[in-house]
Design an enzyme around this catalytic site. Sequence first.
Site, short mmCIF file in Angstrom:
data_model
loop_
_atom_site.label_atom_id
_atom_site.label_comp_id
_atom_site.label_asym_id
_atom_site.label_seq_id
_atom_site.Cartn_x
_atom_site.Cartn_y
_atom_site.Cartn_z
N ASP A 13 -11.43 -9.98 4.26
CA ASP A 13 -11.52 -8.66 3.62
C ASP A 13 -12.97 -8.22 3.37
O ASP A 13 -13.26 -7.51 2.41
CB ASP A 13 -10.74 -8.62 2.29
CG ASP A 13 -9.29 -8.99 2.50
OD1 ASP A 13 -8.74 -8.64 3.56
OD2 ASP A 13 -8.70 -9.62 1.60
N LYS A 16 -14.30 -5.99 7.92
CA LYS A 16 -14.43 -6.17 9.39
C LYS A 16 -13.88 -4.96 10.14
O LYS A 16 -14.44 -4.51 11.13
CB LYS A 16 -13.68 -7.44 9.85
CG LYS A 16 -14.22 -8.72 9.24
CD LYS A 16 -13.38 -9.93 9.60
CE LYS A 16 -11.99 -9.92 9.00
NZ LYS A 16 -11.95 -10.07 7.54
N GLY A 40 -5.30 -7.65 7.45
CA GLY A 40 -5.15 -6.23 7.14
C GLY A 40 -6.53 -5.62 7.26
O GLY A 40 -7.38 -5.88 6.42
N HIS A 41 -6.77 -4.88 8.32
CA HIS A 41 -8.09 -4.30 8.57
C HIS A 41 -8.02 -2.79 8.37
O HIS A 41 -7.31 -2.09 9.09
CB HIS A 41 -8.55 -4.64 10.00
CG HIS A 41 -8.73 -6.12 10.21
ND1 HIS A 41 -9.09 -6.68 11.41
CD2 HIS A 41 -8.60 -7.16 9.35
CE1 HIS A 41 -9.18 -7.99 11.27
NE2 HIS A 41 -8.87 -8.31 10.04
N GLN A 224 -9.44 -12.78 9.06
CA GLN A 224 -9.75 -13.71 7.96
C GLN A 224 -11.27 -13.91 7.86
O GLN A 224 -12.01 -13.01 8.21
CB GLN A 224 -9.00 -15.05 8.13
CG GLN A 224 -7.50 -14.94 7.88
CD GLN A 224 -6.71 -14.45 9.08
OE1 GLN A 224 -6.85 -14.99 10.16
NE2 GLN A 224 -5.88 -13.46 8.89
#
Length: 428
Positions: A13, A16, A40-41, A224
């Site tokens: 988080d 990225k 989750g991007h 990650q």
Amino acid sequence: MSVVVVVGTQWGDEGKGKIIDVLTEDADVVARYQGGHNAGHTVMIGEEKFILHLIPSGILHPGKICIIGNGVVIDPSALINEIKLLREKGIEVDNNFFISDRAHLVMPYHLIYDISGEERRGDNKIGTTGRGIGPSYTDKVARTGLRMADYLDKDLFHERLKANMFDKNLFLTKLYGNEALKFEEVFDKFMEYRKEIERYVTDTNITLKNSISKGKNILCEGAQGTMLDIDFGTYPFVTSSNSTAGGVCTGLGIAPTRIDKVIGVVKAYTTRVGEGPFPTELLDSDGMKLRDRGKEYGATTGRPRRCGWFDAVVVRYAAWINGLDTMALTKLDVLDRCEKIYICTGYRYNGKILKEMPSSLSIIKECQPIYKEMDGWTEDITGINSFDDLPGNARRYIEELSNIVGIDFCIISTGQKREETILLDGPF
Ligand code: GDP
Ligand code: IMO
Ligand code: MG
């Protein structure tokens, strides 16, 4: 031609998604190399928010090729859902999107194993995203996993799924006390899903080989972060894949000799979601302030993220493990109006000063951060896109981080949006 890797340097988080979106402008191909829909991007385009879980964040740029590599584990229903949501927002997911035929599937029993495993661990739970990621990688390593190539071969898939489910159901019923899953139901559902995704499945190793030989710019998107890497993270409080730069080689089939640059994404402070040690964690009002201002809630599960000051021990470790050439600093604006800002330069442990990340969990848990105090700034820096326009203390903070880690920054992010970015050095 360049192959550029974007990797998280902390516990995920770091931002990225935003950095990938900015860099995609100059890329031809964007490829994910590990993880699954545990990621989750977030990408903000104007006022519209996109959260990508499996599909590379480059998909939001028309005309770019996006690849899910062999190192990723794919839950077909999650993927179909993501494609649908993107299409509803007018994003093309068609001839620009490919899935490796060597990528493994996340099956319904993996989800149950993940959730039941966490329940059984009780106080020792990892705090997984509950998406079945760990159990899918477990099957891959145990050589019982199901790959996309197997999925496309109906008879083979039938045979291997049946054998797998016989074993899985034994565990589900006898060990976990759950109901058995019905083979025909799972098989039929997966044949339905297959219709939606088979057109994207190909040997992406060849796609990438051809792109590289044609001199295209390739962006490899990590999920990650370094401290969640299965080998180098705070084991066992990690994810089940190699999120570090080495994962690019095995997760995409791009050899180390072909990688030109590695960019580490670094948040201006530290966050972690899930359980496990976190030396600079702030359990006081400073931590709450970081969470509120940084809107630190999980993009996948919505869980509040644990927050703390910047940990240079972590980022120096990430610099070495990933062979960082340069770094992208994110969320600097979140530190606006902090009277003082702290950088952890080392740990105090048992009367000694540690400068390197310890491997032992019991040592990390006992480590007390040693802080360097910096003066904050009072201005709102959101949206500033020139380094010289930053307040002096913000510039000094950036320079100090760079000195302590020993790596320069190529990007400073001052807000969620594309244009809220200071580009110091283009990667390609
Ligand atoms: P990822 O998993 O590394 O892609 O990061 P996430 O998307 O899970 O979390 C990062 C969050 O910070 C997202 O909500 C981003 O929109 C947001 N973000 C990224 N860069 C910045 C920035 O420079 N400033 C602010 N305020 N938010 C940012
Ligand atoms: P992105 O790509 C932050 C964490 C989970 C848990 C541990 C293991 O958005 O940075 P898993 O479901 O992978 O078995 O959970 O890893 N985790 C993440 N934390 N960002 C992520 O992805 C994460 N993906 C997994 O919270 O602690
Ligand atoms: Mg995220």
